[in-house]
Design a protein around this motif. Structure first.
Motif, PDB file in Angstrom:
ATOM      1  N   GLU A   1     -25.940 -25.630  20.349  1.00  0.00           N
ATOM      2  CA  GLU A   1     -25.620 -26.659  18.901  1.00  0.00           C
ATOM      3  C   GLU A   1     -25.225 -25.837  18.113  1.00  0.00           C
ATOM      4  O   GLU A   1     -24.412 -26.349  17.336  1.00  0.00           O
ATOM      5  N   LEU A   2     -25.575 -24.572  17.637  1.00  0.00           N
ATOM      6  CA  LEU A   2     -25.495 -23.734  16.468  1.00  0.00           C
ATOM      7  C   LEU A   2     -23.881 -23.356  16.547  1.00  0.00           C
ATOM      8  O   LEU A   2     -23.155 -23.512  15.628  1.00  0.00           O
ATOM      9  N   ALA A   3     -23.591 -23.063  18.027  1.00  0.00           N
ATOM     10  CA  ALA A   3     -22.269 -22.474  18.068  1.00  0.00           C
ATOM     11  C   ALA A   3     -21.121 -23.690  17.857  1.00  0.00           C
ATOM     12  O   ALA A   3     -20.132 -23.552  17.101  1.00  0.00           O
ATOM     13  N   ASP A   4     -21.433 -24.995  18.662  1.00  0.00           N
ATOM     14  CA  ASP A   4     -20.628 -25.916  18.544  1.00  0.00           C
ATOM     15  C   ASP A   4     -20.564 -26.453  17.178  1.00  0.00           C
ATOM     16  O   ASP A   4     -19.614 -27.072  16.804  1.00  0.00           O
ATOM     17  N   ASN A   5     -21.509 -26.618  16.426  1.00  0.00           N
ATOM     18  CA  ASN A   5     -21.384 -26.863  14.950  1.00  0.00           C
ATOM     19  C   ASN A   5     -20.550 -25.902  14.259  1.00  0.00           C
ATOM     20  O   ASN A   5     -19.922 -26.601  13.420  1.00  0.00           O
ATOM     21  N   VAL A   6     -20.614 -24.728  14.299  1.00  0.00           N
ATOM     22  CA  VAL A   6     -19.551 -23.846  13.778  1.00  0.00           C
ATOM     23  C   VAL A   6     -18.131 -24.098  14.027  1.00  0.00           C
ATOM     24  O   VAL A   6     -17.027 -24.299  13.357  1.00  0.00           O
ATOM     25  N   GLY A   7     -18.087 -24.568  15.557  1.00  0.00           N
ATOM     26  CA  GLY A   7     -16.723 -24.664  16.189  1.00  0.00           C
ATOM     27  C   GLY A   7     -16.166 -26.097  16.035  1.00  0.00           C
ATOM     28  O   GLY A   7     -14.870 -26.031  15.760  1.00  0.00           O
ATOM     29  N   PHE A   8     -16.828 -27.029  15.911  1.00  0.00           N
ATOM     30  CA  PHE A   8     -16.349 -28.420  15.871  1.00  0.00           C
ATOM     31  C   PHE A   8     -16.976 -29.347  14.829  1.00  0.00           C
ATOM     32  O   PHE A   8     -16.205 -30.409  14.566  1.00  0.00           O
ATOM     33  N   VAL A   9     -17.877 -29.024  14.275  1.00  0.00           N
ATOM     34  CA  VAL A   9     -18.682 -30.066  13.253  1.00  0.00           C
ATOM     35  C   VAL A   9     -18.342 -29.493  11.685  1.00  0.00           C
ATOM     36  O   VAL A   9     -17.957 -30.478  10.907  1.00  0.00           O
ATOM     37  N   TYR A  10     -18.779 -28.378  11.394  1.00  0.00           N
ATOM     38  CA  TYR A  10     -19.000 -28.001  10.057  1.00  0.00           C
ATOM     39  C   TYR A  10     -17.589 -28.014   9.226  1.00  0.00           C
ATOM     40  O   TYR A  10     -17.484 -28.073   8.141  1.00  0.00           O
ATOM     41  N   SER A  11     -16.555 -28.180   9.901  1.00  0.00           N
ATOM     42  CA  SER A  11     -15.250 -27.976   9.263  1.00  0.00           C
ATOM     43  C   SER A  11     -15.058 -29.297   8.634  1.00  0.00           C
ATOM     44  O   SER A  11     -14.070 -29.437   7.579  1.00  0.00           O
ATOM     45  N   ARG A  12     -15.778 -30.343   8.974  1.00  0.00           N
ATOM     46  CA  ARG A  12     -15.836 -31.834   8.402  1.00  0.00           C
ATOM     47  C   ARG A  12     -16.705 -31.845   7.332  1.00  0.00           C
ATOM     48  O   ARG A  12     -16.854 -33.106   6.729  1.00  0.00           O
ATOM     49  N   THR A  13     -17.489 -30.956   6.912  1.00  0.00           N
ATOM     50  CA  THR A  13     -18.492 -31.042   5.942  1.00  0.00           C
ATOM     51  C   THR A  13     -18.171 -29.879   4.890  1.00  0.00           C
ATOM     52  O   THR A  13     -17.600 -28.904   4.989  1.00  0.00           O
TER      53      THR A  13
END
Length: 327
Positions: free
Chosen positions: A221-233
């Motif tokens: 979860e931590l890794a995928d958030n950096v990779g795919f989620v946090y760019s939209r935040t």
């Protein structure tokens, strides 16, 4: 388009001229409608946008080309390509210096990036049995790493996190002491009987009767958030979320004995084109914030394992990769 092209008015104008739905078979005819100057601008822009935020901020050539905003000359294009060559030519030495200073740990991967269990052997009769080839991939990777960085690698990231019980003796023979894969492979290895905190503790593996390897598991979860989620935040909101998840992990582990490791492992080349500023504000705020957290310490994996050797044991490592825990 939104993060790399739209912020540059001239580049976006050229995209509009080409069209948003151009099919490959249309490109040759479309190109005939572009002047030499427009084609040169496209060449410069394409190389310019792959310059990371450090180059954009500090390199005079790159910064001036961004500021000019188009109508580039052939000399300016050559100057940009030369700057890229210069940066790449110094990349290995910069990593070597950081490693020697103790700031980072460098790991390697099987030399030509094969899916090692499929090259050799995996569960369910998968693999084509090329043991010598698999050994060579590992040995060549270790030699190449030592040649360029001056020290042998301790850690291995198997290509795509691909592992099996059968590759472990080969990994040990090549001199590695630890390897990493996805948390899903721990769940698969234990038949799903895994406590939430188990992924945060390194596990011992039997390479053979006499030798052991340590394996760590990434927090998906931590890794995928950096990779795919946090760019939209917003960057600060993203870091707040990241830290909140770390604190949640800390609460889970507070009553458990031993020291835990939270590995955040991802394809480092993928996320940053999706961040509006190439990830600059997020990364800087992340490092500033995490370095000040009282309950956490950023560590190199080998340093952690030397200080806190793995105590948990994994009897047998299942076969699979970080993609759906299979091949």
């Amino acid at each position: 388009w939104e993060t790399l092209i739209r912020p540059l008015p001239r580049y976006y104008q050229l995209l509009e001229k080409r069209g948003f739905n151009a099919q490959p078979k249309m490109l040759r005819d479309l190109a005939a409608h572009f002047s030499d100057q427009e084609m040169r601008d496209l060449q410069v822009y394409f190389n310019l946008i792959w310059c990371g935020f450090t180059l954009r901020e500090r390199d005079e050539v790159v910064r001036s080309l961004f500021e000019k905003g188009g109508s580039y000359t052939e000399e300016e294009k050559k100057a940009l390509l030369e700057r890229q060559r210069f940066v790449l030519s110094n990349l290995v030495s910069e990593y070597k210096q950081l490693a020697e200073a103790g700031q980072i740990e460098l790991t390697t991967t099987p030399f030509y990036h094969p899916i090692l269990p499929l090259l050799y052997k995996a569960d369910d009769n998968q693999g084509i049995g090329l043991e010598d080839d698999a050994r060579t991939q590992l040995a060549d990777a270790a030699k190449f790493h030592e040649k360029h960085f001056g020290q042998k690698p301790k850690g291995l990231w198997p290509s795509e996190g691909s592992v099996s019980q059968y590759i472990l003796p080969l990994v040990a023979d090549a001199g590695f002491t630890w390897l990493a894969t996805d948390e899903g492979m721990l769940y698969k290895s234990l038949g799903g009987q895994v406590a939430e905190e188990d992924i945060y503790f390194p596990h011992l593996l039997d390479a053979d009767e006499k030798r052991k390897l340590t394996i760590i598991f990434r927090d998906r979860e931590l890794a995928d958030n950096v990779g795919f989620v946090y760019s939209r935040t917003h960057p600060r909101d993203a870091v707040w979320d990241f830290v909140g998840k770390l604190n949640g992990i800390s609460n889970i582990l507070r009553s458990k004995p031993g020291n835990a490791l939270v590995p955040v492992i991802l394809d480092g080349e993928n996320p940053w084109e999706s961040y509006p500023d190439g990830g600059a504000e997020f990364l800087r705020h992340l490092y500033r914030t995490v370095s000040k957290l009282p309950d956490f310490e950023m560590v190199r994996v080998s340093d952690f394992l030397e200080k806190h050797p793995a105590e948990k044991k994994l009897k047998r490592l299942a076969s699979g990769s970080w993609i759906n825990s299979n091949f």
